[in-house]
Design a protein around this motif. Structure first.
Motif, PDB file in Angstrom:
ATOM      1  N   PRO A 110       0.825  -1.207   0.000  1.00  0.00           N
ATOM      2  CA  PRO A 110       0.000   0.000   0.000  1.00  0.00           C
ATOM      3  C   PRO A 110       0.862   1.262   0.000  1.00  0.00           C
ATOM      4  O   PRO A 110       2.058   1.224   0.279  1.00  0.00           O
ATOM      5  N   VAL A 111       0.231   2.374  -0.324  1.00  0.00           N
ATOM      6  CA  VAL A 111       0.882   3.674  -0.288  1.00  0.00           C
ATOM      7  C   VAL A 111       0.313   4.455   0.890  1.00  0.00           C
ATOM      8  O   VAL A 111      -0.867   4.836   0.876  1.00  0.00           O
ATOM      9  N   GLU A 112       1.121   4.663   1.900  1.00  0.00           N
ATOM     10  CA  GLU A 112       0.700   5.475   3.036  1.00  0.00           C
ATOM     11  C   GLU A 112       1.203   6.890   2.825  1.00  0.00           C
ATOM     12  O   GLU A 112       2.326   7.096   2.372  1.00  0.00           O
ATOM     13  N   GLY A 113       0.373   7.864   3.142  1.00  0.00           N
ATOM     14  CA  GLY A 113       0.852   9.218   2.942  1.00  0.00           C
ATOM     15  C   GLY A 113      -0.109  10.287   3.419  1.00  0.00           C
ATOM     16  O   GLY A 113      -1.198  10.009   3.930  1.00  0.00           O
ATOM     17  N   VAL A 114       0.334  11.508   3.245  1.00  0.00           N
ATOM     18  CA  VAL A 114      -0.487  12.690   3.478  1.00  0.00           C
ATOM     19  C   VAL A 114      -0.677  13.321   2.101  1.00  0.00           C
ATOM     20  O   VAL A 114       0.302  13.683   1.444  1.00  0.00           O
ATOM     21  N   PHE A 115      -1.912  13.420   1.662  1.00  0.00           N
ATOM     22  CA  PHE A 115      -2.210  13.763   0.271  1.00  0.00           C
ATOM     23  C   PHE A 115      -2.878  15.126   0.169  1.00  0.00           C
ATOM     24  O   PHE A 115      -3.763  15.454   0.970  1.00  0.00           O
TER      25      PHE A 115
END
Length: 402
Positions: free
Chosen positions: A107-112
């Motif tokens: 998965p891609v974890e982030g602040v978008f």
């Protein structure tokens, strides 16, 4: 009609994007039920209790986030994930189902940052890796009601593997208004610095990271005289703070047009402070390796003494320290390799005593020993020890200054 996604395979037996998203909802529901069954209680429950703290309070969003992380990324004792076990236990899954589910393990974890809405999708810029993601929800566009261009989301994305360029929300989604930009930028910076692997999904940042680390290591060696030091903790802190001040002053001098007073106002404040487990040790090893980057090792002086004088291998204190270095996942093979290479005439004796193997020869058996004790280190390719801030995050942090 379902939206066509660039790169998606079309054919008589291919599902449309809308069908894939609908199928993902079905599979995710079954996967969550599987993960919350009694067979996984011994692993999931302690994670939730730890997050709840002494007050035993945990909001729904955080519980969903922890459960989602457990399902997709938590490593069970045999090295598998919950997704792996689900796929292995369901013989009715199609090849497309398996492809989709197994793709969720990355998965891609982030602040978008929300760039725009486009039909059922939103276009998100991940402030951590500086890449855009065309994102859907398996509950439809209603998931994005209330969010708008310029706002921010903290969430996790998984790929729709049969549809190139399409991503799905996974787990909890927390939204923030555009006015929260300063706080959001700091959160993204923390995520990037503490988890650089998230940054390096972007191959351009990966190459930039190696370049910056090589430059930083060269400056460190020039400033300190070598790439390996053994010092008392207080001296190690003083040296690192002096080095960071030197680097900051050199950076400001190279850009005289930038506001020097703002950049140098805090130069006398500490940049670097050792964590307690290092601050309480007798000595600290400071190694800036060309591959593993800058690392710190507790009681490294004692370990170096052991390899210099193998007679010390008979002392339990020295044996216990070497066992710790071999056992701990927080310690890479680097310090042991370094010491064995620096002391080829004594390394065999040290390990023969520790392992009780009179035939042990470091040059023949050392690599296998490290691979057996630290398999996690060899499972992935090396990454730069320097995180690289993306352009948009730089702007949010302070007027485009890096």
């Amino acid at each position: 009609m379902a939206e066509a996604v660039p790169g998606a395979r079309q054919g008589a037996h291919e599902l449309s994007l809308a069908d894939l998203i609908e199928r993902s909802a079905e599979l995710k529901g079954r996967l969550v039920t599987f993960a919350q069954s009694a067979r996984f209680d011994r692993w999931l429950t302690p994670l939730l209790l730890e997050a709840a703290g002494l007050e035993r309070q945990l909001d729904e969003g955080e519980a969903i986030r922890i459960t989602d992380h457990f399902i997709l990324r938590y490593r069970l004792p045999d090295g598998s994930t919950v997704v792996d076990r689900f796929v292995a236990s369901r013989k009715d899954l199609t090849a497309a189902d398996r492809e989709m589910l197994l793709g969720w393990r990355d998965p891609v974890e982030g602040v978008f940052e929300i760039r725009r809405k486009d039909g059922d999708a939103v276009i998100l810029l991940n402030l951590v890796d500086d890449l855009e993601y065309r994102t859907y929800s398996n509950v439809g566009r209603a998931a994005f009601r209330g969010v708008s261009k310029g706002g921010f989301l903290h969430t996790c994305l998984v790929p729709v593997h049969s549809a190139g360029g399409a991503w799905l929300l996974s787990g909890a989604m927390t939204s923030y208004p555009k006015s929260s930009a300063a706080e959001i930028a700091q959160a993204a910076l923390q995520l990037a610095t503490h988890h650089p692997e998230l940054v390096f999904r972007n191959l351009e940042k990966f190459e930039q990271g190696w370049k910056q680390m090589r430059e930083d290591r060269a400056a460190f060696v020039e400033f300190c005289g070598c790439d390996e030091l053994v010092l008392p903790p207080s001296e190690a802190e003083d040296l690192l703070n002096a080095y960071y001040r030197h680097r900051q002053e050199a950076a400001v001098a190279a850009q005289p047009s930038r506001a020097p007073r703002r950049r140098l106002a805090g130069r006398d404040l500490p940049f670097f402070e050792l964590p307690s487990e290092l601050a309480d040790s007798d000595t600290v090893g400071v190694i800036y390796d060309q591959v593993d980057g800058l690392n710190f090792y507790a009681d490294y002086g004692m370990l170096r003494d052991l390899f210099a004088d193998p007679a010390l291998a008979g002392r339990s204190r020295h044996q216990d320290l070497l066992r710790t270095y071999l056992r701990e996942e927080s310690i890479t093979p680097l310090p042991i390799r370094r010491l064995a290479t620096a002391h080829p005439e004594t390394a065999d004796a040290v390990f023969r005593k520790l392992l009780r193997k009179p035939g042990f020869v470091w040059s023949e058996h050392g690599d296998a020993l490290l691979r057996r004790r630290k398999p996690w280190y060899y499972e992935s390719n090396p990454r730069p020890g320097v995180s690289v801030i993306g352009d948009r995050l730089s702007e949010l942090l302070g007027g485009g200054q890096r």
